[in-house]
Motif scaffolding. Sequence first.
Motif, PDB file in Angstrom:
ATOM      1  N   SER A   1      43.333  56.201 -80.195  1.00 12.38           N
ATOM      2  CA  SER A   1      42.065  56.436 -79.502  1.00 12.38           C
ATOM      3  C   SER A   1      42.057  57.839 -78.886  1.00 12.38           C
ATOM      4  N   GLU A   2      40.846  58.383 -78.729  1.00  4.63           N
ATOM      5  CA  GLU A   2      40.712  59.710 -78.096  1.00  4.63           C
ATOM      6  C   GLU A   2      41.284  59.668 -76.683  1.00  4.63           C
ATOM      7  N   GLN A   3      41.060  58.540 -76.000  1.00  5.90           N
ATOM      8  CA  GLN A   3      41.539  58.406 -74.630  1.00  5.90           C
ATOM      9  C   GLN A   3      43.060  58.462 -74.560  1.00  5.90           C
ATOM     10  N   TYR A   4      43.710  57.728 -75.455  1.00  4.26           N
ATOM     11  CA  TYR A   4      45.164  57.720 -75.406  1.00  4.26           C
ATOM     12  C   TYR A   4      45.734  59.086 -75.821  1.00  4.26           C
ATOM     13  N   LYS A   5      45.036  59.738 -76.727  1.00  2.00           N
ATOM     14  CA  LYS A   5      45.500  61.053 -77.196  1.00  2.00           C
ATOM     15  C   LYS A   5      45.590  62.048 -76.049  1.00  2.00           C
ATOM     16  N   THR A   6      44.697  61.906 -75.042  1.00  2.00           N
ATOM     17  CA  THR A   6      44.781  62.823 -73.902  1.00  2.00           C
ATOM     18  C   THR A   6      46.039  62.542 -73.069  1.00  2.00           C
ATOM     19  N   LEU A   7      46.477  61.281 -73.058  1.00  2.00           N
ATOM     20  CA  LEU A   7      47.713  60.938 -72.347  1.00  2.00           C
ATOM     21  C   LEU A   7      48.941  61.421 -73.117  1.00  2.00           C
ATOM     22  N   ASN A   8      48.911  61.195 -74.435  1.00  2.00           N
ATOM     23  CA  ASN A   8      50.052  61.585 -75.270  1.00  2.00           C
ATOM     24  C   ASN A   8      49.568  62.118 -76.612  1.00  2.00           C
ATOM     25  N   PRO A   9      49.539  63.425 -76.761  1.00  2.00           N
ATOM     26  CA  PRO A   9      49.035  64.016 -78.013  1.00  2.00           C
ATOM     27  C   PRO A   9      49.821  63.599 -79.259  1.00  2.00           C
ATOM     28  N   MET A  10      51.050  63.119 -79.095  1.00  2.00           N
ATOM     29  CA  MET A  10      51.790  62.594 -80.256  1.00  2.00           C
ATOM     30  C   MET A  10      51.252  61.220 -80.699  1.00  2.00           C
ATOM     31  N   GLN A  11      50.417  60.626 -79.887  1.00  2.00           N
ATOM     32  CA  GLN A  11      49.794  59.344 -80.232  1.00  2.00           C
ATOM     33  C   GLN A  11      50.855  58.267 -80.500  1.00  2.00           C
ATOM     34  N   GLN A  12      51.833  58.244 -79.609  1.00  2.00           N
ATOM     35  CA  GLN A  12      52.908  57.259 -79.673  1.00  2.00           C
ATOM     36  C   GLN A  12      53.072  56.655 -78.285  1.00  2.00           C
ATOM     37  N   VAL A  13      53.730  55.495 -78.244  1.00  5.90           N
ATOM     38  CA  VAL A  13      54.153  54.932 -76.962  1.00  5.90           C
ATOM     39  C   VAL A  13      55.643  55.161 -76.815  1.00  5.90           C
ATOM     40  N   PRO A  14      56.098  55.221 -75.554  1.00  7.49           N
ATOM     41  CA  PRO A  14      55.365  55.114 -74.302  1.00  7.49           C
ATOM     42  C   PRO A  14      54.830  56.453 -73.767  1.00  7.49           C
ATOM     43  N   ALA A  15      53.899  56.336 -72.822  1.00  6.43           N
ATOM     44  CA  ALA A  15      53.532  57.448 -71.959  1.00  6.43           C
ATOM     45  C   ALA A  15      53.560  56.889 -70.538  1.00  6.43           C
ATOM     46  N   VAL A  16      54.003  57.693 -69.602  1.00  2.65           N
ATOM     47  CA  VAL A  16      54.178  57.223 -68.224  1.00  2.65           C
ATOM     48  C   VAL A  16      53.459  58.162 -67.259  1.00  2.65           C
ATOM     49  N   GLU A  17      52.580  57.570 -66.426  1.00  2.00           N
ATOM     50  CA  GLU A  17      51.945  58.325 -65.342  1.00  2.00           C
ATOM     51  C   GLU A  17      52.784  58.104 -64.092  1.00  2.00           C
ATOM     52  N   ILE A  18      53.320  59.164 -63.542  1.00  2.00           N
ATOM     53  CA  ILE A  18      54.232  59.041 -62.408  1.00  2.00           C
ATOM     54  C   ILE A  18      54.190  60.320 -61.578  1.00  2.00           C
TER      55      ILE A  18
ATOM     56  N   HIS B   1      53.807  67.228 -93.612  1.00  2.00           N
ATOM     57  CA  HIS B   1      53.073  66.220 -92.851  1.00  2.00           C
ATOM     58  C   HIS B   1      53.666  66.039 -91.470  1.00  2.00           C
ATOM     59  N   PHE B   2      54.991  65.867 -91.412  1.00  2.00           N
ATOM     60  CA  PHE B   2      55.596  65.582 -90.115  1.00  2.00           C
ATOM     61  C   PHE B   2      55.672  66.812 -89.217  1.00  2.00           C
ATOM     62  N   ILE B   3      55.829  67.973 -89.807  1.00  2.00           N
ATOM     63  CA  ILE B   3      55.810  69.190 -88.990  1.00  2.00           C
ATOM     64  C   ILE B   3      54.410  69.434 -88.442  1.00  2.00           C
ATOM     65  N   ASN B   4      53.395  69.297 -89.309  1.00  6.70           N
ATOM     66  CA  ASN B   4      52.016  69.459 -88.849  1.00  6.70           C
ATOM     67  C   ASN B   4      51.684  68.481 -87.730  1.00  6.70           C
ATOM     68  N   ARG B   5      52.078  67.227 -87.935  1.00 10.57           N
ATOM     69  CA  ARG B   5      51.786  66.192 -86.938  1.00 10.57           C
ATOM     70  C   ARG B   5      52.409  66.543 -85.588  1.00 10.57           C
ATOM     71  N   GLY B   6      53.666  66.936 -85.617  1.00 12.71           N
ATOM     72  CA  GLY B   6      54.364  67.272 -84.377  1.00 12.71           C
ATOM     73  C   GLY B   6      53.813  68.524 -83.719  1.00 12.71           C
ATOM     74  N   PHE B   7      53.509  69.542 -84.516  1.00 13.43           N
ATOM     75  CA  PHE B   7      52.962  70.779 -83.946  1.00 13.43           C
ATOM     76  C   PHE B   7      51.533  70.567 -83.438  1.00 13.43           C
ATOM     77  N   GLN B   8      50.770  69.675 -84.086  1.00 15.22           N
ATOM     78  CA  GLN B   8      49.425  69.359 -83.582  1.00 15.22           C
ATOM     79  C   GLN B   8      49.499  68.725 -82.198  1.00 15.22           C
ATOM     80  N   ALA B   9      50.576  68.011 -81.918  1.00 13.57           N
ATOM     81  CA  ALA B   9      50.766  67.434 -80.581  1.00 13.57           C
ATOM     82  C   ALA B   9      51.317  68.484 -79.619  1.00 13.57           C
ATOM     83  N   LEU B  10      52.255  69.291 -80.095  1.00 14.58           N
ATOM     84  CA  LEU B  10      52.891  70.285 -79.224  1.00 14.58           C
ATOM     85  C   LEU B  10      51.926  71.372 -78.760  1.00 14.58           C
TER      86      LEU B  10
END
Lengths: 216, 215
Positions: free
Chosen positions: A48-65, B132-141
Amino acid sequence: MATQTKPILHGYFRSSCSWRVRIAFALKGIEFDQVPVNLIKDGGQQYSEQYKTLNPMQQVPAVEIDGVTLSQSLAVIQYIDETRPGLRLLPADPQKRAQVRMISDIIASGIQPLQNLYVIQKIGTEKVQWAQHFINRGFQALEPILKQTAGKYCVGDEVSMADICLVPQVYNAERFKVDMDQFPTIKRLNQTLLEIEAFNTTHPSCQPDTPADLQK
Amino acid sequence: SASSAPILHGYFRSSCSWRVRIAFALKGIEFDQVPVNLIKDGGQQYSEQYKTLNPMQQVPAVEIDGVTLSQSLAVIQYIDETRPGLRLLPADPQKRAQVRMISDIIASGIQPLQNLYVIQKIGTEKVQWAQHFINRGFQALEPILKQTAGKYCVGDEVSMADICLVPQVYNAERFKVDMDQFPTIKRLNQTLLEIEAFNTTHPSCQPDTPADLQK
């Protein structure tokens, strides 16, 4: 450091990385709130766009602390350890501390990322063999390492971040039907650790978002 | 104190080995290198001898202070905690967490998905897989670094995050990832490569760099 509000863990009951953070909070006696992120429903709520703002990798976990949002479970765990009193999650001795990090990274870099949901979805039909391959490979390396470093726990006789990483990875291994009898030291450590409250109260089978059919 | 120089078992082009070379250089620590060729002889990392040093059969492994350590970030933090001089992680706990977060996005979220072992296993689609995996990671970084970076990845002090970033950009370029998508990463990489510890340790000028790849 005083905090006004409890930390918030955005995670998933069965995510091994989320479980690591739950264990760390429990070991330190820190109360926290959980916001579930269902990795399967709605095409995966981590996208979700909302979760992406918390964690741009779009993975869990993310922690607000403490007014910040952190991701990457080992960064979170060490932050908690360095800012909260109580039981140490990493040893005082630098060489033991390096061993804890080495074991944690074998799991967190060498095993889990190769068998997480995203990757096995990408692998497709061969996913079980793929996951078993990488878990077996990592555990085959960990077994002799742990034979050297372990006392009652992964490194000596104090629970550490290495133990926090090990137990959820064994859970994953069992889900993929890896034969744990190949790894007697890992098996023994896992059994010992699961008797500790911080490890069993945070187990995937008893979380707020655990589905009814997977509760124990 | 150690009576003998630390020994790094690594490969000129291994990004994880390069991270450790940078850390030693930043701390001003002299070290010996024992090359482990990942391609020759079916991969020297698979020898029985190397397996005793690192049961994961990967580089790097470091012999230091009477112990052998693997996992580059464990080694780097050990060096930082036992040697004086420039800090590789900030004093502030929140900045330190950001450094570890960025380092782990690279060391857990990108590099393990595109290392030699995995791409050999993937086979013919390996370039697309790695991209794919480098792009994905750099898009987050990229958005994370927009928030955390000053002159370097976190604020204005060189840290373990920078140590991880530069070798990962090198890998990205090897896989022909378009770095213009990531202006912050590109800018940081260019700044960092001007630092001696980053350029003297570059894969193009190591003891085991093949002649045709030297600069």
